[in-house]
Write an enzyme that holds these catalytic residues in place. Structure first.
Site, PDB file in Angstrom:
ATOM      1  N   ASP A 199       0.899  -1.146   0.000  1.00 44.66           N
ATOM      2  CA  ASP A 199       0.000   0.000   0.000  1.00 44.66           C
ATOM      3  C   ASP A 199       0.937   1.195   0.000  1.00 44.66           C
ATOM      4  O   ASP A 199       1.404   1.620   1.063  1.00 44.66           O
ATOM      5  CB  ASP A 199      -0.898  -0.013   1.241  1.00 44.66           C
ATOM      6  CG  ASP A 199      -1.926   1.110   1.183  1.00 44.66           C
ATOM      7  OD1 ASP A 199      -1.684   2.083   0.444  1.00 44.66           O
ATOM      8  OD2 ASP A 199      -2.952   1.017   1.864  1.00 44.66           O
ATOM      9  N   HIS A 200       1.256   1.696  -1.210  1.00 43.74           N
ATOM     10  CA  HIS A 200       2.347   2.684  -1.301  1.00 43.74           C
ATOM     11  C   HIS A 200       2.016   3.955  -0.507  1.00 43.74           C
ATOM     12  O   HIS A 200       2.894   4.732  -0.172  1.00 43.74           O
ATOM     13  CB  HIS A 200       2.651   3.021  -2.765  1.00 43.74           C
ATOM     14  CG  HIS A 200       1.572   3.812  -3.424  1.00 43.74           C
ATOM     15  ND1 HIS A 200       0.495   3.224  -4.018  1.00 43.74           N
ATOM     16  CD2 HIS A 200       1.390   5.144  -3.548  1.00 43.74           C
ATOM     17  CE1 HIS A 200      -0.303   4.163  -4.491  1.00 43.74           C
ATOM     18  NE2 HIS A 200       0.213   5.329  -4.223  1.00 43.74           N
ATOM     19  N   HIS A 262      -5.917   2.586   1.654  1.00 43.55           N
ATOM     20  CA  HIS A 262      -5.235   3.797   2.146  1.00 43.55           C
ATOM     21  C   HIS A 262      -5.918   4.388   3.391  1.00 43.55           C
ATOM     22  O   HIS A 262      -5.268   4.716   4.373  1.00 43.55           O
ATOM     23  CB  HIS A 262      -5.233   4.898   1.086  1.00 43.55           C
ATOM     24  CG  HIS A 262      -4.620   4.500  -0.213  1.00 43.55           C
ATOM     25  ND1 HIS A 262      -3.675   3.513  -0.332  1.00 43.55           N
ATOM     26  CD2 HIS A 262      -4.816   4.967  -1.470  1.00 43.55           C
ATOM     27  CE1 HIS A 262      -3.322   3.404  -1.602  1.00 43.55           C
ATOM     28  NE2 HIS A 262      -4.000   4.263  -2.305  1.00 43.55           N
TER      29      HIS A 262
HETATM   30  N1  LIG Z   1       0.078   2.519 -12.597  1.00 46.02           N
HETATM   31  C1  LIG Z   1       0.042   2.979 -11.380  1.00 46.02           C
HETATM   32  O1  LIG Z   1       0.326   4.162 -11.108  1.00 46.02           O
HETATM   33  C2  LIG Z   1      -0.349   2.070 -10.230  1.00 46.02           C
HETATM   34  C3  LIG Z   1      -0.419   2.611  -8.931  1.00 46.02           C
HETATM   35  C4  LIG Z   1      -0.728   1.761  -7.877  1.00 46.02           C
HETATM   36  C5  LIG Z   1      -0.962   0.426  -8.100  1.00 46.02           C
HETATM   37  N2  LIG Z   1      -0.895  -0.068  -9.376  1.00 46.02           N
HETATM   38  C6  LIG Z   1      -1.132  -1.505  -9.569  1.00 46.02           C
HETATM   39  O2  LIG Z   1       0.017  -2.065 -10.223  1.00 46.02           O
HETATM   40  C7  LIG Z   1      -0.363  -3.113 -11.107  1.00 46.02           C
HETATM   41  C8  LIG Z   1       0.159  -2.796 -12.505  1.00 46.02           C
HETATM   42  O3  LIG Z   1      -0.369  -1.556 -12.909  1.00 46.02           O
HETATM   43  P1  LIG Z   1      -0.070  -0.921 -14.352  1.00 46.02           P
HETATM   44  O4  LIG Z   1      -0.723   0.418 -14.340  1.00 46.02           O
HETATM   45  O5  LIG Z   1       1.369  -1.006 -14.679  1.00 46.02           O
HETATM   46  O6  LIG Z   1      -0.896  -1.896 -15.274  1.00 46.02           O
HETATM   47  P2  LIG Z   1      -0.872  -2.025 -16.851  1.00 46.02           P
HETATM   48  O7  LIG Z   1       0.062  -1.051 -17.476  1.00 46.02           O
HETATM   49  O8  LIG Z   1      -2.287  -2.013 -17.296  1.00 46.02           O
HETATM   50  O9  LIG Z   1      -0.382  -3.512 -17.019  1.00 46.02           O
HETATM   51  C9  LIG Z   1       0.918  -3.956 -16.639  1.00 46.02           C
HETATM   52  C10 LIG Z   1       1.395  -4.966 -17.653  1.00 46.02           C
HETATM   53  O10 LIG Z   1       0.637  -6.155 -17.539  1.00 46.02           O
HETATM   54  C11 LIG Z   1       0.570  -6.800 -18.786  1.00 46.02           C
HETATM   55  N3  LIG Z   1      -0.809  -7.186 -19.129  1.00 46.02           N
HETATM   56  C12 LIG Z   1      -1.917  -6.418 -19.040  1.00 46.02           C
HETATM   57  N4  LIG Z   1      -3.009  -7.136 -19.373  1.00 46.02           N
HETATM   58  C13 LIG Z   1      -2.564  -8.366 -19.694  1.00 46.02           C
HETATM   59  C14 LIG Z   1      -3.200  -9.561 -20.114  1.00 46.02           C
HETATM   60  N5  LIG Z   1      -4.519  -9.631 -20.253  1.00 46.02           N
HETATM   61  N6  LIG Z   1      -2.440 -10.641 -20.337  1.00 46.02           N
HETATM   62  C15 LIG Z   1      -1.120 -10.579 -20.180  1.00 46.02           C
HETATM   63  N7  LIG Z   1      -0.444  -9.481 -19.783  1.00 46.02           N
HETATM   64  C16 LIG Z   1      -1.161  -8.389 -19.546  1.00 46.02           C
HETATM   65  C17 LIG Z   1       1.064  -5.836 -19.801  1.00 46.02           C
HETATM   66  O11 LIG Z   1       2.362  -6.182 -20.148  1.00 46.02           O
HETATM   67  P3  LIG Z   1       2.701  -7.011 -21.432  1.00 46.02           P
HETATM   68  O12 LIG Z   1       1.806  -6.490 -22.519  1.00 46.02           O
HETATM   69  O13 LIG Z   1       4.119  -6.820 -21.717  1.00 46.02           O
HETATM   70  O14 LIG Z   1       2.361  -8.408 -20.991  1.00 46.02           O
HETATM   71  C18 LIG Z   1       1.190  -4.521 -19.088  1.00 46.02           C
HETATM   72  O15 LIG Z   1       2.269  -3.773 -19.543  1.00 46.02           O
HETATM   73  C19 LIG Z   1      -1.878  -3.194 -11.011  1.00 46.02           C
HETATM   74  O16 LIG Z   1      -2.216  -4.167 -10.064  1.00 46.02           O
HETATM   75  C20 LIG Z   1      -2.291  -1.817 -10.494  1.00 46.02           C
HETATM   76  O17 LIG Z   1      -3.509  -1.858  -9.780  1.00 46.02           O
HETATM   77  C21 LIG Z   1      -0.591   0.715 -10.432  1.00 46.02           C
END
Ligand SMILES: NC(=O)c1ccc[n+]([C@@H]2O[C@H](COP(=O)([O-])OP(=O)(O)OC[C@H]3O[C@@H](n4cnc5c(N)ncnc54)[C@H](OP(=O)(O)O)[C@@H]3O)[C@@H](O)[C@H]2O)c1
Length: 508
Positions: A199-200, A262
């Site tokens: 939980d950042h 949070h």
């Molecule tokens: N982004 C933020 O600021 C943030 C903040 C807090 C928490 N989080 C959490 O961190 C996690 C990642 O977030 P994110 O924003 O980086 O997500 P994202 O960009 O939507 O997805 C991360 C990676 O997962 C892979 N992916 C997505 N859907 C897929 C599928 N159906 N099958 C296979 N691979 C898939 C994709 O990589 P490939 O295409 O290379 O496989 C994508 O680059 C999530 O749980 C999110 O809730 C994110």
């Protein structure tokens, strides 16, 4: 704890700082082509490298579905890092040599064999003797498949190495049952001491400061209870809408996205008893004790809203249902407010009001502790009515700092009282930008410090508390969902929650 330094950082004052370089490890990031990795993890690791907190042997293995060579992944990293930070090229080039990449299909066992080979090659190249840390920076629906493969492929228990760790991003589950299932799955492969549930928010400097503020000063503890405190307000307000997160947000809403994690975590830091020591498990024990003391939530004391078109910062913005990716008849709440009670000796009868919302008039996250009125007002005969109470405000963002308002005599007439405020902001005092919360999170999971990570019990109790509300809202549909124009400060049903107690929300 290895390194202890006393660093003068503020003119005329001394800061006692403890920070250790993380021991060597291999950080295996799943979802390495994603938004989180690009914007937060790679830049976070780079900042740690600049501060001398990464071991020379530490490296990062990115894993993802998108195909990249090592050099292509390094180019992506370079672009993300240069967008955010200035640095001599030499530093960045050296950092980029720590990066490697493997692509594959998360469901295919061959992917994990390739990861194993890549780890063994990179271990040899960097002389890396430490544990593997598997960071799931992935959409939550992929957690189970990746966890199963990490568990079954032999990756979790490599020969002759310290135990591996697993870092799981939020959201941790969608409701109580899914959180219990996810906990069971992870714990079938690794022990609690190897699990880092992120939980950042807990890693923000101002949130961490709650513990220092409460337990490194003796003057607050005697008044930190129901004898002196009238009520507590915790606010996490955003002016932004759902942005690019509609796909996730429209299945989650404010209660799941902010409240369950949070807000309840912040509440636990404000409400918990002093731990016996600053060790992770002692702090986490107290948090769990606090969670167990929260009175089951009355569903009528939780209200919800959704934004419609309105004006934010002089710009007309669309309503939630008009946002790209949102269902046009969505009942998802973009605002939630609740009144909670903690049934223990310290807090019995003190209401905790919590609210969070999107597309409000401005972004602000704060904890406001309002103290009781004086027991007898001496000045009534001079025609001075009720005075504003003393309020201690811990602002988490954007103006990180603390203020204390109180009554004082203003110059002039014999009885002339004004409310004044003593305030400090981190920016003014420390003259530096605060490190991003992800730097703290990354350093701690490499160092094996679980203080800022949630444990099985708190995640499950937090879901359990909200379960009746989630169920009611799911069955109520639109009933009870109030619509507020984007750019609002507050709105009717949330105000009623306070006004029935003869109190007001603080302005946003
Ligand atoms: N982004 C933020 O600021 C943030 C903040 C807090 C928490 N989080 C959490 O961190 C996690 C990642 O977030 P994110 O924003 O980086 O997500 P994202 O960009 O939507 O997805 C991360 C990676 O997962 C892979 N992916 C997505 N859907 C897929 C599928 N159906 N099958 C296979 N691979 C898939 C994709 O990589 P490939 O295409 O290379 O496989 C994508 O680059 C999530 O749980 C999110 O809730 C994110």
């Amino acid at each position: 704890m290895a390194l202890t330094t006393i660093t003068p950082r503020v003119k005329g004052k001394v800061s006692l700082c403890m920070e250790s370089k993380a021991p060597p490890c291999a950080m295996v990031v799943f979802g390495a082509s994603g938004d989180l990795t690009r914007r937060k993890l790679l830049t976070g690791f780079f900042e740690l490298a600049k501060r001398g907190l990464l071991d020379e042997r530490m490296y990062i293995l990115g894993c993802g579905r998108t195909h990249y060579s090592d050099d292509e992944f390094r180019a992506v990293a370079k672009e993300s890092i240069t967008k955010k930070t200035d640095m001599p090229d030499g530093d960045l080039d050296k950092f980029l040599q720590r990066l490697h990449y493997v692509s594959g299909d998360y469901k295919d066992p061959k992917f994990y064999e390739d990861i194993k080979k890549a780890l063994s090659g990179a271990d040899a190249q960097h002389f890396q003797p430490g544990p593997y840390i598997f960071y799931l920076a992935l959409p939550p629906e992929l957690f189970p498949v990746v966890l199963e493969h990490i568990g079954c492929s032999g990756l979790k228990a490599p020969d002759q190495r310290p135990l591996s760790r697993i870092v799981v991003e939020k959201p941790f589950g969608h409701d109580y049952n899914s959180a219990v299932e996810l906990n069971k799955l992870i714990r079938s492969h690794v022990g609690e001491s190897q699990i880092y549930r992120i939980d950042h928010y807990l890693a923000k400097e101002t949130v961490q400061n709650i513990l220092i503020f409460r337990f490194a000063n003796s003057i607050f503890e005697p008044v930190w209870n129901r004898n002196y405190i009238d009520h507590v307000q915790i606010t996490i307000a955003e002016s932004i809408g759902v942005e690019h997160r509609a796909g996730y947000y429209d299945t989650a809403g404010a209660l799941r996205d902010i409240f369950q994690n949070h807000m309840l975590q912040v509440l636990s830091l404000i409400g918990m008893e002093p731990p016996a020591s600053f060790e992770a498990d002692r702090i986490r024990d107290e948090k769990v004790k606090l969670f167990r003391s929260i009175r089951p939530i009355e569903t009528a004391k939780v209200v919800r809203g959704q934004y419609i078109e309105g004006i934010v910062k002089d710009k007309t913005v669309p309503g939630y249902r008009q946002e790209p990716g949102v269902r046009p008849d969505s009942n998802i709440e973009t605002y939630a407010a609740a009144k909670l009670y903690i049934d223990n000796w310290r807090w019995k009868g003190v209401p905790f009001y919590l609210r969070t919302g999107k597309r409000l008039s401005r972004q602000v996250s704060e904890i406001a502790i309002t103290f009781k009125q004086v027991p007898h007002l001496l000045f009534e005969s001079s025609g001075i009515g009720k005075l504003d109470p003393t309020v201690l405000v811990i602002e988490i963002q954007p103006n990180e700092g603390i203020s204390l308002s109180f009554q004082a005599k203003s110059p002039g007439a014999k009885t002339c009282i004004s409310q004044l405020s003593m305030a400090f902001t981190y920016k003014d005092v420390f003259k530096a930008d605060l490190p991003d919360a992800y730097e703290r999170v990354l350093l701690d999971c490499m160092s094996g410090d679980q203080t800022l990570f949630t444990r099985t019990e708190d995640v499950e109790i937090a879901w359990q508390l909200l379960e009746p509300v989630l169920e009611k809202w799911a069955s109520d549909g639109d009933k009870g969902l109030e619509f507020y124009p984007a750019g609002s400060d507050n709105f009717a049903i949330a105000d009623v929650l306070m006004q029935t107690d003869d109190r007001l929300w603080r302005p946003i």
